[in-house]
Design a protein around this motif. Sequence first.
Motif, PDB file in Angstrom:
ATOM      1  N   LEU A 144       7.591 -16.047   6.651  1.00  0.00           N
ATOM      2  CA  LEU A 144       8.834 -16.346   5.956  1.00  0.00           C
ATOM      3  C   LEU A 144       9.916 -15.317   6.252  1.00  0.00           C
ATOM      4  N   ILE A 145       9.610 -14.046   5.928  1.00  0.00           N
ATOM      5  CA  ILE A 145      10.629 -13.013   6.017  1.00  0.00           C
ATOM      6  C   ILE A 145       9.961 -11.651   5.974  1.00  0.00           C
ATOM      7  N   SER A 146      10.642 -10.635   6.511  1.00  0.00           N
ATOM      8  CA  SER A 146      10.092  -9.285   6.470  1.00  0.00           C
ATOM      9  C   SER A 146      11.187  -8.268   6.194  1.00  0.00           C
ATOM     10  N   PHE A 147      10.756  -7.116   5.694  1.00  0.00           N
ATOM     11  CA  PHE A 147      11.660  -6.022   5.373  1.00  0.00           C
ATOM     12  C   PHE A 147      11.099  -4.713   5.886  1.00  0.00           C
ATOM     13  N   TYR A 148      11.984  -3.870   6.368  1.00  0.00           N
ATOM     14  CA  TYR A 148      11.623  -2.517   6.778  1.00  0.00           C
ATOM     15  C   TYR A 148      12.641  -1.576   6.179  1.00  0.00           C
ATOM     16  N   GLU A 149      12.159  -0.590   5.454  1.00  0.00           N
ATOM     17  CA  GLU A 149      13.049   0.372   4.815  1.00  0.00           C
ATOM     18  C   GLU A 149      14.161  -0.325   4.027  1.00  0.00           C
ATOM     19  N   LYS A 150      13.774  -1.326   3.262  1.00  0.00           N
ATOM     20  CA  LYS A 150      14.639  -2.035   2.332  1.00  0.00           C
ATOM     21  C   LYS A 150      15.682  -2.933   2.993  1.00  0.00           C
ATOM     22  N   MET A 151      15.593  -3.054   4.312  1.00  0.00           N
ATOM     23  CA  MET A 151      16.509  -3.952   5.014  1.00  0.00           C
ATOM     24  C   MET A 151      15.710  -5.116   5.598  1.00  0.00           C
ATOM     25  N   GLN A 152      16.304  -6.299   5.577  1.00  0.00           N
ATOM     26  CA  GLN A 152      15.634  -7.431   6.201  1.00  0.00           C
ATOM     27  C   GLN A 152      15.481  -7.172   7.692  1.00  0.00           C
ATOM     28  N   SER A 153      14.276  -7.321   8.199  1.00  0.00           N
ATOM     29  CA  SER A 153      14.034  -7.028   9.609  1.00  0.00           C
ATOM     30  C   SER A 153      13.822  -8.276  10.439  1.00  0.00           C
ATOM     31  N   ASP A 154      13.374  -9.363   9.819  1.00  0.00           N
ATOM     32  CA  ASP A 154      13.172 -10.598  10.564  1.00  0.00           C
ATOM     33  C   ASP A 154      13.107 -11.752   9.571  1.00  0.00           C
ATOM     34  N   ILE A 183       0.853  -1.175   0.000  1.00  0.00           N
ATOM     35  CA  ILE A 183       0.000   0.000   0.000  1.00  0.00           C
ATOM     36  C   ILE A 183       0.900   1.239   0.000  1.00  0.00           C
ATOM     37  N   PRO A 184       0.562   2.278  -0.762  1.00  0.00           N
ATOM     38  CA  PRO A 184       1.390   3.486  -0.766  1.00  0.00           C
ATOM     39  C   PRO A 184       1.682   4.008   0.629  1.00  0.00           C
ATOM     40  N   ARG A 185       2.922   4.372   0.857  1.00  0.00           N
ATOM     41  CA  ARG A 185       3.452   4.890   2.120  1.00  0.00           C
ATOM     42  C   ARG A 185       3.626   3.796   3.177  1.00  0.00           C
ATOM     43  N   HIS A 186       3.407   2.547   2.807  1.00  0.00           N
ATOM     44  CA  HIS A 186       3.767   1.438   3.696  1.00  0.00           C
ATOM     45  C   HIS A 186       5.192   1.032   3.383  1.00  0.00           C
ATOM     46  N   ASP A 187       6.058   1.041   4.398  1.00  0.00           N
ATOM     47  CA  ASP A 187       7.450   0.724   4.125  1.00  0.00           C
ATOM     48  C   ASP A 187       7.898  -0.594   4.764  1.00  0.00           C
ATOM     49  N   THR A 188       6.961  -1.329   5.304  1.00  0.00           N
ATOM     50  CA  THR A 188       7.272  -2.641   5.876  1.00  0.00           C
ATOM     51  C   THR A 188       6.512  -3.714   5.112  1.00  0.00           C
ATOM     52  N   VAL A 189       7.217  -4.738   4.709  1.00  0.00           N
ATOM     53  CA  VAL A 189       6.619  -5.821   3.927  1.00  0.00           C
ATOM     54  C   VAL A 189       6.925  -7.162   4.586  1.00  0.00           C
ATOM     55  N   TYR A 190       5.931  -8.026   4.603  1.00  0.00           N
ATOM     56  CA  TYR A 190       6.075  -9.357   5.175  1.00  0.00           C
ATOM     57  C   TYR A 190       5.660 -10.401   4.130  1.00  0.00           C
ATOM     58  N   TRP A 191       6.310 -11.539   4.143  1.00  0.00           N
ATOM     59  CA  TRP A 191       5.927 -12.661   3.287  1.00  0.00           C
ATOM     60  C   TRP A 191       5.499 -13.836   4.162  1.00  0.00           C
ATOM     61  N   TYR A 192       4.378 -14.446   3.757  1.00  0.00           N
ATOM     62  CA  TYR A 192       3.863 -15.626   4.441  1.00  0.00           C
ATOM     63  C   TYR A 192       3.604 -16.725   3.417  1.00  0.00           C
ATOM     64  N   GLN A 193       3.722 -17.969   3.879  1.00  0.00           N
ATOM     65  CA  GLN A 193       3.433 -19.126   3.042  1.00  0.00           C
ATOM     66  C   GLN A 193       2.276 -19.897   3.692  1.00  0.00           C
ATOM     67  N   GLN A 194       1.242 -20.180   2.913  1.00  0.00           N
ATOM     68  CA  GLN A 194       0.116 -20.934   3.437  1.00  0.00           C
ATOM     69  C   GLN A 194      -0.079 -22.197   2.609  1.00  0.00           C
ATOM     70  N   GLY A 195       0.311 -23.336   3.161  1.00  0.00           N
ATOM     71  CA  GLY A 195       0.127 -24.607   2.488  1.00  0.00           C
ATOM     72  C   GLY A 195      -1.339 -24.996   2.462  1.00  0.00           C
ATOM     73  N   PRO A 196      -1.700 -25.977   1.644  1.00  0.00           N
ATOM     74  CA  PRO A 196      -3.101 -26.399   1.540  1.00  0.00           C
ATOM     75  C   PRO A 196      -3.673 -26.772   2.899  1.00  0.00           C
ATOM     76  N   GLY A 197      -4.755 -26.099   3.283  1.00  0.00           N
ATOM     77  CA  GLY A 197      -5.394 -26.394   4.557  1.00  0.00           C
ATOM     78  C   GLY A 197      -4.593 -26.017   5.777  1.00  0.00           C
ATOM     79  N   GLN A 198      -3.582 -25.188   5.600  1.00  0.00           N
ATOM     80  CA  GLN A 198      -2.699 -24.821   6.716  1.00  0.00           C
ATOM     81  C   GLN A 198      -2.867 -23.349   7.099  1.00  0.00           C
ATOM     82  N   ASP A 199      -2.289 -23.000   8.237  1.00  0.00           N
ATOM     83  CA  ASP A 199      -2.264 -21.601   8.625  1.00  0.00           C
ATOM     84  C   ASP A 199      -1.058 -20.924   7.968  1.00  0.00           C
ATOM     85  N   PRO A 200      -1.134 -19.628   7.801  1.00  0.00           N
ATOM     86  CA  PRO A 200      -0.003 -18.908   7.201  1.00  0.00           C
ATOM     87  C   PRO A 200       1.239 -18.982   8.086  1.00  0.00           C
ATOM     88  N   GLN A 201       2.373 -19.214   7.461  1.00  0.00           N
ATOM     89  CA  GLN A 201       3.645 -19.272   8.170  1.00  0.00           C
ATOM     90  C   GLN A 201       4.515 -18.118   7.716  1.00  0.00           C
TER      91      GLN A 201
END
Lengths: 115, 116
Positions: free
Chosen positions: B46-56, B26-44
């Motif tokens: 993966l990785i996140s970024f804040y201001e272009k740096m990996q944060s977790d 979303i515009p002006r959002h500077d934090t991004v997270y990635w999740y993986q959701q397998g079939p019938g599973q909860d989202p897990q």
Amino acid sequence: AQSVTQLGSHVSVSEGALVLLRCNYSSSVPPYLFWYVQYPNQGLQLLLKYTTGATLVKGINGFEAEFKKSETSFHLTKPSAHMSDAAEYFCAVSESGGSNYKLTFGKGTLLTVNP
Amino acid sequence: AAGVIQSPRHLIKEKRETATLKCYPIPRHDTVYWYQQGPGQDPQFLISFYEKMQSDKGSIPDRFSAQQFSDYHSELNMSSLELGDSALYFCASSPGVPNTANSPLHFGNGTRLTVT
């Protein structure tokens, strides 16, 4: 470490009946708590969240949840189910005061609403 | 209101191929997270970024890598694909400093990856 347990992978109610989806959490620090809803082939939509303050939080579509620290619970309720509420519901926890906002999700509860 | 955009919506790959998933926050959002959701599973997470740096970093395989670019969009690169990588991959964004009480995650509709 944090974790979420959702009791009941599938809940079925009649239209107009009370909806109760259970969520218990474990967190070593005060938690932020969330409920998300997922419709088929869609992303996760935030229903409501608890961060601080009032323990009874109201969300969209008539849902509400109450944070009970003594019971480590954050159950989701709606007084009267509607057919459009049929979806999968995920409870999630995040650690407050941390440097990241990553969520730990429960396994999800599939809500079926019968006419 | 603008939402998180993910592309492609669907992707079919064969084993051992590579895949690149894109996320436009979303515009002006500077934090991004990635999740993986397998079939019938909860989202897990993966990785996140804040201001272009990996944060977790979560349960992301070594075969996967990701980055956030100067315009804050993010790409998840997946190599040597395995059948078990078949899942729905979600991107989420939030504004400002991570873990702010009033900045919950906003999720995209996901990319459904099928590995055959």
